[in-house]
Design a protein around this motif. Structure first.
Motif, PDB file in Angstrom:
ATOM      1  N   ALA A   1      -4.027   4.938  -4.970  1.00  0.00           N
ATOM      2  CA  ALA A   1      -5.011   5.032  -3.889  1.00  0.00           C
ATOM      3  C   ALA A   1      -6.399   4.629  -4.355  1.00  0.00           C
ATOM      4  O   ALA A   1      -7.209   4.146  -3.560  1.00  0.00           O
ATOM      5  CB  ALA A   1      -5.037   6.453  -3.335  1.00  0.00           C
TER       6      ALA A   1
ATOM      7  N   GLN B   1     -13.930   2.991  -0.720  1.00  0.00           N
ATOM      8  CA  GLN B   1     -12.898   3.383  -1.681  1.00  0.00           C
ATOM      9  C   GLN B   1     -13.060   2.638  -3.011  1.00  0.00           C
ATOM     10  O   GLN B   1     -12.474   3.022  -4.008  1.00  0.00           O
ATOM     11  CB  GLN B   1     -11.526   3.092  -1.065  1.00  0.00           C
TER      12      GLN B   1
ATOM     13  N   ARG C   1      -2.458   9.115  -6.604  1.00  0.00           N
ATOM     14  CA  ARG C   1      -3.918   9.117  -6.692  1.00  0.00           C
ATOM     15  C   ARG C   1      -4.424   7.828  -7.326  1.00  0.00           C
ATOM     16  O   ARG C   1      -5.388   7.222  -6.848  1.00  0.00           O
ATOM     17  CB  ARG C   1      -4.406  10.329  -7.482  1.00  0.00           C
TER      18      ARG C   1
ATOM     19  N   TYR D   1       0.822  -1.222   0.000  1.00  0.00           N
ATOM     20  CA  TYR D   1       0.000   0.000   0.000  1.00  0.00           C
ATOM     21  C   TYR D   1       0.856   1.274   0.000  1.00  0.00           C
ATOM     22  O   TYR D   1       0.384   2.359   0.311  1.00  0.00           O
ATOM     23  CB  TYR D   1      -1.035  -0.006   1.135  1.00  0.00           C
TER      24      TYR D   1
ATOM     25  N   PRO E   1      -9.817   9.655  -2.782  1.00  0.00           N
ATOM     26  CA  PRO E   1      -9.022   9.520  -4.018  1.00  0.00           C
ATOM     27  C   PRO E   1      -9.826   9.748  -5.299  1.00  0.00           C
ATOM     28  O   PRO E   1      -9.237   9.960  -6.367  1.00  0.00           O
ATOM     29  CB  PRO E   1      -8.515   8.068  -3.952  1.00  0.00           C
TER      30      PRO E   1
END
Length: 263
Positions: free
Chosen positions: A75, A155, A72, A49, A103
């Motif tokens: 992410a 996300q 970005r 990550y 993001p």
């Protein structure tokens, strides 16, 4: 999206923490990392990550180098739940969950109706919807952990990286979380300390010891009494789960060492 860790090495302060780790996580599969404390599990995850750049080796996402992506874009692709996840700011639960959309947003762009629905659905799935207006600092450790998993799901990652996600969770929520991961269809790399949970939740397991991968395969292939003895230093019997057939470990308690001076 396929995830491939290829020859990963991490050296910190002159000490080799991860040594030539190679591991494949097929698209939509759940792969667990297990091993004793200090075996390099969390360090390896930090490279996936992008909290840490490896000393050598490559993390491949769908055939491309992870570190070639913009921050970005990575992410948007990889979501992480770390052991250090948290906040000293008393945001509400719904505010924390909504941060998972960061993001995908530009500047102060508000959430769309679809994104608000996405947040609400994630909170419902993690059983925290009733806490939406509560401050996260008021919550128990288990409640806060479920909020952070909801944030990661919001996300909409293609790869989910989780470091001990069952910490602080009661038995019901441990089972619900791992069942969710199995059914999500997302590529998952997860560190677990409970080997029986790892057996039930993971398609494959990688075993680390002193920074190196010593075994990888299905739970039945990996969780054997000789390997458990070699890596963890404990005796265990392996039996099939009576309902699922998954291998389950029964441990033998160690005898206490005799006190000095006593006979």
């Amino acid at each position: 999206m396929d995830l491939r860790i290829d020859g990963l090495c991490v050296t910190l302060n002159g000490q080799e923490i991860v040594r030539r780790l190679s591991l494949d996580v097929a698209n939509g599969h759940v792969v667990g990392l297990v091993g004793p404390n200090g075996s390099g599990k969390s360090t390896a995850l930090r490279c996936v990550y992008r909290a840490l750049r490896p000393s050598s080796g490559t993390v491949w996402l769908g055939g491309g180098d992870l570190f070639a992506l913009s921050l970005r874009e990575s992410a948007r692709t990889v979501a992480a739940l770390t052991q250090e996840s948290g906040s000293d700011l008393d945001f509400t639960v719904e505010e924390v969950v909504a941060l998972g959309r960061t993001p995908h947003l530009r500047g102060n762009q508000p959430l769309s109706a679809r994104e608000r629905d996405l947040c609400r659905h994630a909170m419902e799935r993690l059983d925290v919807a009733h806490l939406a207006r509560r401050g996260v600092l008021e919550l128990s450790g288990g409640e806060r952990q479920r909020v952070l998993v909801a944030r990661a799901l919001v996300q909409e990652p293609r790869v989910l990286v989780l470091d001990e996600p069952t910490n602080h969770l009661d038995v019901r929520h441990q089972i619900e979380l791992l069942s969710l991961l199995r059914g999500a269809g997302t590529t998952v790399l997860v560190v677990l300390h409970d080997l029986n949970l790892a057996s039930a939740a993971c398609d494959r397991i990688g075993v680390l010891s002193e920074g190196a991968l010593v075994a990888a395969g299905t739970p039945a292939e990996v969780l054997t009494p000789p390997l458990i003895k070699e890596v963890f230093g404990v005796d265990a019997a392996v039996v099939p789960h009576p309902m699922t057939g998954d291998p389950q470990l029964l441990y033998t308690l160690l005898s206490p060492a005799p006190e000095r001076g006593r006979r």
